[in-house]
Design a protein around this motif. Structure first.
Motif, PDB file in Angstrom:
ATOM      1  N   LYS A 482      62.565 -14.007 -28.481  1.00 54.86           N
ATOM      2  CA  LYS A 482      62.024 -14.183 -27.125  1.00 54.86           C
ATOM      3  C   LYS A 482      61.026 -15.336 -27.086  1.00 54.86           C
ATOM      4  O   LYS A 482      61.080 -16.201 -26.194  1.00 54.86           O
ATOM      5  CB  LYS A 482      61.359 -12.882 -26.677  1.00 54.86           C
ATOM      6  CG  LYS A 482      60.685 -12.964 -25.315  1.00 54.86           C
ATOM      7  CD  LYS A 482      59.969 -11.651 -25.007  1.00 54.86           C
ATOM      8  CE  LYS A 482      59.178 -11.753 -23.706  1.00 54.86           C
ATOM      9  NZ  LYS A 482      58.411 -10.515 -23.437  1.00 54.86           N
ATOM     10  N   ARG A 483      60.117 -15.357 -28.052  1.00 56.84           N
ATOM     11  CA  ARG A 483      59.106 -16.418 -28.095  1.00 56.84           C
ATOM     12  C   ARG A 483      59.755 -17.784 -28.261  1.00 56.84           C
ATOM     13  O   ARG A 483      59.370 -18.757 -27.608  1.00 56.84           O
ATOM     14  CB  ARG A 483      58.128 -16.152 -29.236  1.00 56.84           C
ATOM     15  CG  ARG A 483      57.008 -17.196 -29.320  1.00 56.84           C
ATOM     16  CD  ARG A 483      56.175 -17.061 -30.577  1.00 56.84           C
ATOM     17  NE  ARG A 483      55.550 -15.766 -30.657  1.00 56.84           N
ATOM     18  CZ  ARG A 483      55.753 -14.913 -31.659  1.00 56.84           C
ATOM     19  NH1 ARG A 483      56.560 -15.232 -32.647  1.00 56.84           N
ATOM     20  NH2 ARG A 483      55.151 -13.753 -31.677  1.00 56.84           N
ATOM     21  N   MET A 484      60.744 -17.875 -29.144  1.00 58.33           N
ATOM     22  CA  MET A 484      61.369 -19.171 -29.403  1.00 58.33           C
ATOM     23  C   MET A 484      62.144 -19.684 -28.200  1.00 58.33           C
ATOM     24  O   MET A 484      62.209 -20.899 -27.962  1.00 58.33           O
ATOM     25  CB  MET A 484      62.258 -19.063 -30.644  1.00 58.33           C
ATOM     26  CG  MET A 484      61.454 -18.932 -31.933  1.00 58.33           C
ATOM     27  SD  MET A 484      62.475 -18.598 -33.382  1.00 58.33           S
ATOM     28  CE  MET A 484      63.524 -20.039 -33.374  1.00 58.33           C
ATOM     29  N   ASN A 488      61.441 -23.351 -26.550  1.00 56.50           N
ATOM     30  CA  ASN A 488      62.489 -24.344 -26.299  1.00 56.50           C
ATOM     31  C   ASN A 488      62.508 -24.765 -24.839  1.00 56.50           C
ATOM     32  O   ASN A 488      62.676 -25.949 -24.514  1.00 56.50           O
ATOM     33  CB  ASN A 488      63.852 -23.779 -26.693  1.00 56.50           C
ATOM     34  CG  ASN A 488      64.078 -23.790 -28.180  1.00 56.50           C
ATOM     35  OD1 ASN A 488      63.625 -24.683 -28.888  1.00 56.50           O
ATOM     36  ND2 ASN A 488      64.777 -22.783 -28.694  1.00 56.50           N
ATOM     37  N   ASP A 489      62.352 -23.817 -23.957  1.00 57.90           N
ATOM     38  CA  ASP A 489      62.379 -24.106 -22.523  1.00 57.90           C
ATOM     39  C   ASP A 489      61.240 -25.040 -22.134  1.00 57.90           C
ATOM     40  O   ASP A 489      61.455 -26.104 -21.530  1.00 57.90           O
ATOM     41  CB  ASP A 489      62.281 -22.790 -21.741  1.00 57.90           C
ATOM     42  CG  ASP A 489      62.409 -22.988 -20.230  1.00 57.90           C
ATOM     43  OD1 ASP A 489      62.370 -24.146 -19.753  1.00 57.90           O
ATOM     44  OD2 ASP A 489      62.542 -21.977 -19.513  1.00 57.90           O
ATOM     45  N   ILE A 490      60.029 -24.682 -22.515  1.00 53.55           N
ATOM     46  CA  ILE A 490      58.860 -25.431 -22.048  1.00 53.55           C
ATOM     47  C   ILE A 490      58.741 -26.787 -22.736  1.00 53.55           C
ATOM     48  O   ILE A 490      58.480 -27.801 -22.084  1.00 53.55           O
ATOM     49  CB  ILE A 490      57.591 -24.590 -22.250  1.00 53.55           C
ATOM     50  CG1 ILE A 490      57.651 -23.354 -21.336  1.00 53.55           C
ATOM     51  CG2 ILE A 490      56.338 -25.404 -21.965  1.00 53.55           C
ATOM     52  CD1 ILE A 490      56.489 -22.407 -21.479  1.00 53.55           C
ATOM     53  N   MET A 505      55.237 -19.042 -14.160  1.00 52.38           N
ATOM     54  CA  MET A 505      54.526 -17.814 -13.780  1.00 52.38           C
ATOM     55  C   MET A 505      55.485 -16.639 -13.638  1.00 52.38           C
ATOM     56  O   MET A 505      55.167 -15.507 -14.040  1.00 52.38           O
ATOM     57  CB  MET A 505      53.773 -18.024 -12.472  1.00 52.38           C
ATOM     58  CG  MET A 505      52.530 -18.855 -12.624  1.00 52.38           C
ATOM     59  SD  MET A 505      51.350 -18.197 -13.836  1.00 52.38           S
ATOM     60  CE  MET A 505      50.838 -16.689 -13.033  1.00 52.38           C
ATOM     61  N   LYS A 506      56.653 -16.876 -13.127  1.00 52.06           N
ATOM     62  CA  LYS A 506      57.607 -15.792 -12.896  1.00 52.06           C
ATOM     63  C   LYS A 506      58.174 -15.255 -14.202  1.00 52.06           C
ATOM     64  O   LYS A 506      58.267 -14.031 -14.397  1.00 52.06           O
ATOM     65  CB  LYS A 506      58.755 -16.297 -12.010  1.00 52.06           C
ATOM     66  CG  LYS A 506      59.831 -15.241 -11.739  1.00 52.06           C
ATOM     67  CD  LYS A 506      60.944 -15.816 -10.881  1.00 52.06           C
ATOM     68  CE  LYS A 506      62.060 -14.783 -10.688  1.00 52.06           C
ATOM     69  NZ  LYS A 506      63.189 -15.332  -9.897  1.00 52.06           N
ATOM     70  N   ASP A 507      58.522 -16.169 -15.119  1.00 54.32           N
ATOM     71  CA  ASP A 507      59.236 -15.751 -16.328  1.00 54.32           C
ATOM     72  C   ASP A 507      58.375 -15.694 -17.589  1.00 54.32           C
ATOM     73  O   ASP A 507      58.706 -14.964 -18.522  1.00 54.32           O
ATOM     74  CB  ASP A 507      60.416 -16.698 -16.575  1.00 54.32           C
ATOM     75  CG  ASP A 507      61.440 -16.645 -15.437  1.00 54.32           C
ATOM     76  OD1 ASP A 507      61.719 -15.537 -14.962  1.00 54.32           O
ATOM     77  OD2 ASP A 507      61.921 -17.711 -15.038  1.00 54.32           O
ATOM     78  N   PHE A 512      50.647 -17.215 -21.074  1.00 57.52           N
ATOM     79  CA  PHE A 512      49.526 -18.095 -20.764  1.00 57.52           C
ATOM     80  C   PHE A 512      48.216 -17.333 -20.596  1.00 57.52           C
ATOM     81  O   PHE A 512      47.220 -17.894 -20.183  1.00 57.52           O
ATOM     82  CB  PHE A 512      49.838 -18.908 -19.502  1.00 57.52           C
ATOM     83  CG  PHE A 512      50.946 -19.876 -19.706  1.00 57.52           C
ATOM     84  CD1 PHE A 512      50.718 -21.095 -20.309  1.00 57.52           C
ATOM     85  CD2 PHE A 512      52.250 -19.549 -19.352  1.00 57.52           C
ATOM     86  CE1 PHE A 512      51.750 -21.985 -20.533  1.00 57.52           C
ATOM     87  CE2 PHE A 512      53.292 -20.435 -19.574  1.00 57.52           C
ATOM     88  CZ  PHE A 512      53.037 -21.653 -20.164  1.00 57.52           C
ATOM     89  N   ILE A 513      48.254 -16.078 -20.934  1.00 55.96           N
ATOM     90  CA  ILE A 513      47.047 -15.259 -20.870  1.00 55.96           C
ATOM     91  C   ILE A 513      46.625 -14.947 -22.293  1.00 55.96           C
ATOM     92  O   ILE A 513      47.318 -14.220 -23.007  1.00 55.96           O
ATOM     93  CB  ILE A 513      47.297 -13.961 -20.076  1.00 55.96           C
ATOM     94  CG1 ILE A 513      47.754 -14.295 -18.652  1.00 55.96           C
ATOM     95  CG2 ILE A 513      46.034 -13.099 -20.065  1.00 55.96           C
ATOM     96  CD1 ILE A 513      48.201 -13.094 -17.854  1.00 55.96           C
ATOM     97  N   GLU A 514      45.512 -15.515 -22.721  1.00 57.99           N
ATOM     98  CA  GLU A 514      45.033 -15.298 -24.080  1.00 57.99           C
ATOM     99  C   GLU A 514      44.623 -13.840 -24.259  1.00 57.99           C
ATOM    100  O   GLU A 514      43.954 -13.263 -23.411  1.00 57.99           O
ATOM    101  CB  GLU A 514      43.839 -16.202 -24.385  1.00 57.99           C
ATOM    102  CG  GLU A 514      44.200 -17.679 -24.437  1.00 57.99           C
ATOM    103  CD  GLU A 514      44.875 -18.063 -25.732  1.00 57.99           C
ATOM    104  OE1 GLU A 514      45.103 -17.171 -26.571  1.00 57.99           O
ATOM    105  OE2 GLU A 514      45.182 -19.257 -25.896  1.00 57.99           O
ATOM    106  N   LYS A 515      45.037 -13.239 -25.362  1.00 54.57           N
ATOM    107  CA  LYS A 515      44.693 -11.854 -25.656  1.00 54.57           C
ATOM    108  C   LYS A 515      43.919 -11.805 -26.969  1.00 54.57           C
ATOM    109  O   LYS A 515      44.113 -12.616 -27.853  1.00 54.57           O
ATOM    110  CB  LYS A 515      45.963 -10.998 -25.786  1.00 54.57           C
ATOM    111  CG  LYS A 515      46.864 -11.028 -24.560  1.00 54.57           C
ATOM    112  CD  LYS A 515      48.100 -10.177 -24.802  1.00 54.57           C
ATOM    113  CE  LYS A 515      49.042 -10.202 -23.618  1.00 54.57           C
ATOM    114  NZ  LYS A 515      49.674 -11.529 -23.452  1.00 54.57           N
TER     115      LYS A 515
END
Length: 900
Positions: A482-484, A488-490, A505-507, A512-515
């Motif tokens: 999932k992460r990869m 690749n997309d971005i 934001m949708k997908d 983008f939210i640091e945890k």
């Protein structure tokens, strides 16, 4: 056979994302996008790749299963969980077990075993009582020697020799003979071997293993615990080869004792792993020996990996080697910060083959790099080139971005280095190996690894296609896939539009939210002693920051990595304007509102914050009218935002928090009229009353003892107007304006007034190196507060006012004073020239000293010919003045110049 130089552990220790620091954590210097720990057999976690500690799991040992606890869990018929069993075996007090034995336990955990638990598990409970009694003593007795170097202050003095040897051996032997359960019997055998080992009765320990452990056919946890002790005793008898082989068996067959067995092998036999390979009989043993050889000498792991592949392409330890290799590549391809500067003494620029620098289109000649410059160049840029030179940022065409969508330079346009080619070769060969292995192995791991290597090669389409074909139910694999896909997309996106931001934001909003990440999380592999580890989120923010930078959206690029308040540290007006444009944008996308705008932190009144920066810049350009107009809109300014700033008070000897109390300078108010004066000596640390001397202000009643910036700008406007006259008052007015411009320059006592600083203490804002008017930000604005850049001073502005004053004054003493002020400003022009014309001689050059001396001689000659104009005039025409004689006593350089 190619040779690869991969390990840069020593070099890496000198780099952090903010610069060169010896205390840096090298495992913080890259993003950890490939999760090493997705290997299925967690017992090999210690041998994944890291530099910060001896073993990878020093901070996450809980992931490694302990076969001893698992064995006890089965013994108690799985009535306790793993953690409960661990507590019973390792932490529960001996008294609690004795209470259970007496039939009166109140312990909740023990009650879970059932009402008849002691009768049912009697032998095991009796063993645990004995083991807990022995455990505090189970250390080898430390023998002090003349060569000993060991810190033992906080250690317990207990060791095995504190026990009565005969009684202990008798008790353990009796318990061994009485036990009927083979596993418990073997555990007593382990205690006999260990006790003899720790009392240094090594021969007896060997015999105990032979008599009490080996005859029992079980080969579980207790056996390998005893074998570990046997090997220790053999090492004590200098039986290095035998000890090493037994430690190897512990390493191969134990889950939780691999780290210790590995260290023991190295201590036992200098040729440890090669000797093990010679002795290995089965394919399993050979495979493990190849792993140890490859792990120990990681400069080129592929030959060992090939041998392991030939034995078993499904080997778990082969995946460990692959994970380590990928991690090594990732460290060079994905650093958390790209060092960038035109000054090759500091940082090497990394240009792509199809872009130019922001300020230059002329190709530079290659130059020999120093060792550390080569190390820096080793860190190749993954996500973007520099901005194109353009008359306006809007001229940068979308076609350029689409034709070269990633701006990913692996090598400098004009410079390449050995490490780069070797890393590229290694990536190619590792990809070939991974592609081959994924076809033969049944583990989806190899498909994931292959996709990730395609990602590093920037073949995002091929990487995504591989990921789409993977079928797995492994949750760790699914998370990595999932992460990869997101990566690749971005990273492949050529231009970030409003529509694409909506897609983010949708997908991918969660990315983008640091945890706050726990150290044993599989989400990211790094860790930070001071905060969160480098994360997928931070990597993606860097990519987007680079894209916005290339698109000319500097404000958005800045706010991806920084807070609004950070502008105070490098308040260059072009960037500030771009940030303000974003702030005032009325139709922000959801991404802009929630991810970027959240970094518009508290600076008090934002409009006032911007206007103070603009007003300051106008003051430095001597545009006092424009400065006043900005300052008039900034009168709600609440002070330079330094919330946690503390500074040393020499009177109290304490560090005190900065508080704006209405009397001190806050970035806008309480500017003393000494800013119109001149310094009587150069001491930034002294009070202004000690360093500065007031001029004659009597003719200028509008100069108040303390002023805000509106009043200061207004005073300068009036002085400028008066200065257009031809009388002595005009001469004095021009002198005062020149003084303000000099005193607020990098050389002046009040250098903090127009650069958003709270005092004149030394810092990056007062460097000369950035005086070529070229921004050092070439990829993004990350680590903004660690990079020095504000627009340089224009000393000619002060000199122009001084020149008018010199021409108008008729008094020789006044002229002498003005000439000295002019000479001081001229010094600033020389320092700027010097900073732009460094020698840049490689320190490894055998003729370094000779070349450096020649350069210094050349600069000294140029300084005297071009930048001592006013000193020379002062010496030749005004050396007989009181002003000149006074200066001789307060300015050592002027004294030196006059004596030449």
């Amino acid at each position: 056979m190619k040779k690869y130089i991969l390990s840069l552990a020593v070099a890496t220790l000198f780099y952090t994302k903010s610069g060169a620091c010896a205390w840096a954590d090298p495992d913080y210097d890259y993003f950890n996008l490939f999760t090493q720990s997705i290997i299925k057999d967690k017992s090999y976690l210690p041998f994944l790749h890291n530099y910060s500690s001896r073993f990878y799991t020093d901070f996450k040992r809980s992931q490694i299963p302990d076969e001893n606890i698992e064995s006890w869990k089965v013994f108690f018929n799985n009535k306790l969980t793993y953690s409960e069993t661990d507590f019973l075996v390792n932490k529960l007090s001996m008294n609690d077990l004795n209470d259970l034995k007496k039939g009166n336990t109140n312990n909740t955990l023990l009650k879970k075993l059932g009402s008849d638990s002691y009768q049912k598990y009697r032998e095991g409970i009796d063993y645990l009582i004995e083991a807990k009694y022995l455990e505090p003593y189970m250390k080898i007795n430390y023998v002090e020697t003349a060569d000993s170097f060991y810190y033992r202050e906080n250690e317990s003095d207990k060791n095995a020799t504190n026990l009565d040897y005969a009684k202990t051996i008798s008790a353990l032997t009796s318990l061994y003979n009485a036990a009927r359960n083979p596993e418990i019997k073997q555990r007593y055998g382990f205690q006999l071997v260990r006790f003899n080992h720790y009392t240094r009765n090594f021969d007896v320990a060997l015999q105990a293993f032979k008599n009490y452990v080996q005859p029992i056919s079980l080969r579980g946890a207790a056996y390998y615990m005893a074998l570990d002790q046997l090997a220790g005793a053999q090492r004590g008898l200098q039986m290095g080869s035998e000890a090493n082989w037994n430690f190897f068996q512990v390493f191969k067959n134990s889950k939780s004792r691999k780290e210790g067995a590995f260290v023991s092998m190295k201590l036992s036999d200098t040729a440890s792993f090669n000797n093990i390979l010679k002795r290995a009989g089965s394919n399993d043993e050979k495979n493990m020996a190849y792993f140890l050889l490859g792990y120990e000498d990681f400069t080129n792991p592929i030959p060992m990996m090939e041998k392991m592949y030939d034995i078993d392409p499904n080997s778990e330890i082969l995946k460990v080697m692959a994970a380590r290799s990928i991690n090594e590549l990732e460290r060079s391809y994905l650093p958390t910060y790209y060092y960038e500067s035109k000054n090759s003494d500091q940082i090497i620029n990394v240009n792509s083959n199809n872009t130019t620098t922001k300020e230059e289109t002329k190709e530079a000649k290659p130059k020999e790099l120093s060792f550390w410059q080569k190390i820096v160049l080793f860190f190749k840029n993954l996500f973007g080139g520099k901005k194109e030179k353009a008359e306006s940022k809007s001229e940068q065409s979308d076609d350029e971005l689409l034709e070269n969508p990633n701006r990913i330079p692996f090598y400098s346009k004009n410079q390449s280095y050995y490490y780069d080619e070797k890393q590229k070769d290694f990536l190619e060969d590792l990809e070939k190996f991974t592609s081959k292995t994924k076809e033969k192995s049944t583990d989806e791991y190899w498909q994931i690894a292959d996709a990730y290597l395609k990602f590093l090669k920037k073949d995002y389409k091929a990487s995504t296609e591989i990921l789409e074909e993977i079928k797995t139910n492994n949750p760790e694999y699914l998370e990595e896939i999932k992460r990869m896909k997101v990566l690749n997309d971005i990273v492949s996106q050529p231009k970030i539009t409003a529509e694409y931001e909506d897609h983010l934001m949708k997908d991918y909003g969660d990315y983008f939210i640091e945890k706050k990440i726990e150290t044993d999380s599989t989400e990211n592999e790094g860790y930070d002693y001071y905060g969160n580890p480098p994360s997928t989120a931070s990597f993606l923010k860097d990519v987007l920051a680079n894209r916005y930078f290339l698109q000319g959206e500097d404000g958005k690029s800045f706010l991806m990595n920084n807070k609004l308040s950070d502008l105070q540290y490098n308040p260059n007006s072009t960037l500030v304007k771009s940030v303000e444009d974003f702030y005032r944008k009325s139709n922000k996308t959801q991404f802009e509102q929630q991810i970027i705008a959240k970094n518009m932190d508290d600076v008090g009144n934002i409009d006032a914050f911007f206007n103070v920066i603009y007003g300051d810049r106008a003051m430095r350009l001597a545009d006092f009218e424009k400065a006043k107009s900005y300052y008039q809109k900034a009168q709600n300014f609440s002070g330079i935002p330094r919330g946690n700033y503390e500074r040393y008070n020499p009177q109290t000897g304490n560090y005190e928090k900065l508080v704006y109390d209405g009397t001190n300078y806050d970035g806008f108010n309480n500017i003393p009229n000494l800013v119109f004066g001149h310094n009587i000596w150069e001491s930034f640390q002294s009070s202004d009353s000690e360093t500065m001397k007031a001029e004659d202000y009597t003719a200028f009643s509008f100069i108040k003892p303390k002023m805000n910036k509106v009043e200061l700008a207004d005073a300068l406007i009036q002085l400028k107007k008066i200065g257009t006259g031809k009388d002595q008052k005009s001469a004095q007015a021009n002198l005062l304006v020149g003084n303000v411009l000099y005193n607020t320059s990098v050389l002046g006592y009040y250098r903090q007034l127009f650069v958003m600083d709270i005092d004149n203490s030394n810092g990056g804002k007062y460097d000369f190196w950035s005086t070529d008017k070229q921004t050092p930000y070439q990829y993004y604005y990350k680590n903004f507060t660690s990079t020095t850049y504000i627009e340089p001073d224009n000393f000619d502005l002060a000199l122009n006012y001084y020149k008018k004053s010199l021409d108008l004054f008729t008094d020789k003493e006044q002229k002498a004073r003005v000439l000295f002020q002019m000479a001081s400003a001229e010094q600033g022009k020389y320092y700027q020239y010097e900073a732009k014309n460094q020698a840049n001689i490689d320190y490894s050059d055998p003729k370094w000293s000779e070349k450096n001396d020649a350069h210094e001689k050349q600069m000294a000659q140029l300084k005297n010919e071009k930048y001592r104009t006013y000193f020379a005039q002062l010496k030749s025409q005004y050396s007989d003045t009181d002003a000149a004689r006074t200066l001789l006593g307060s300015c050592s350089y002027f004294d030196y110049f006059m004596r030449r």
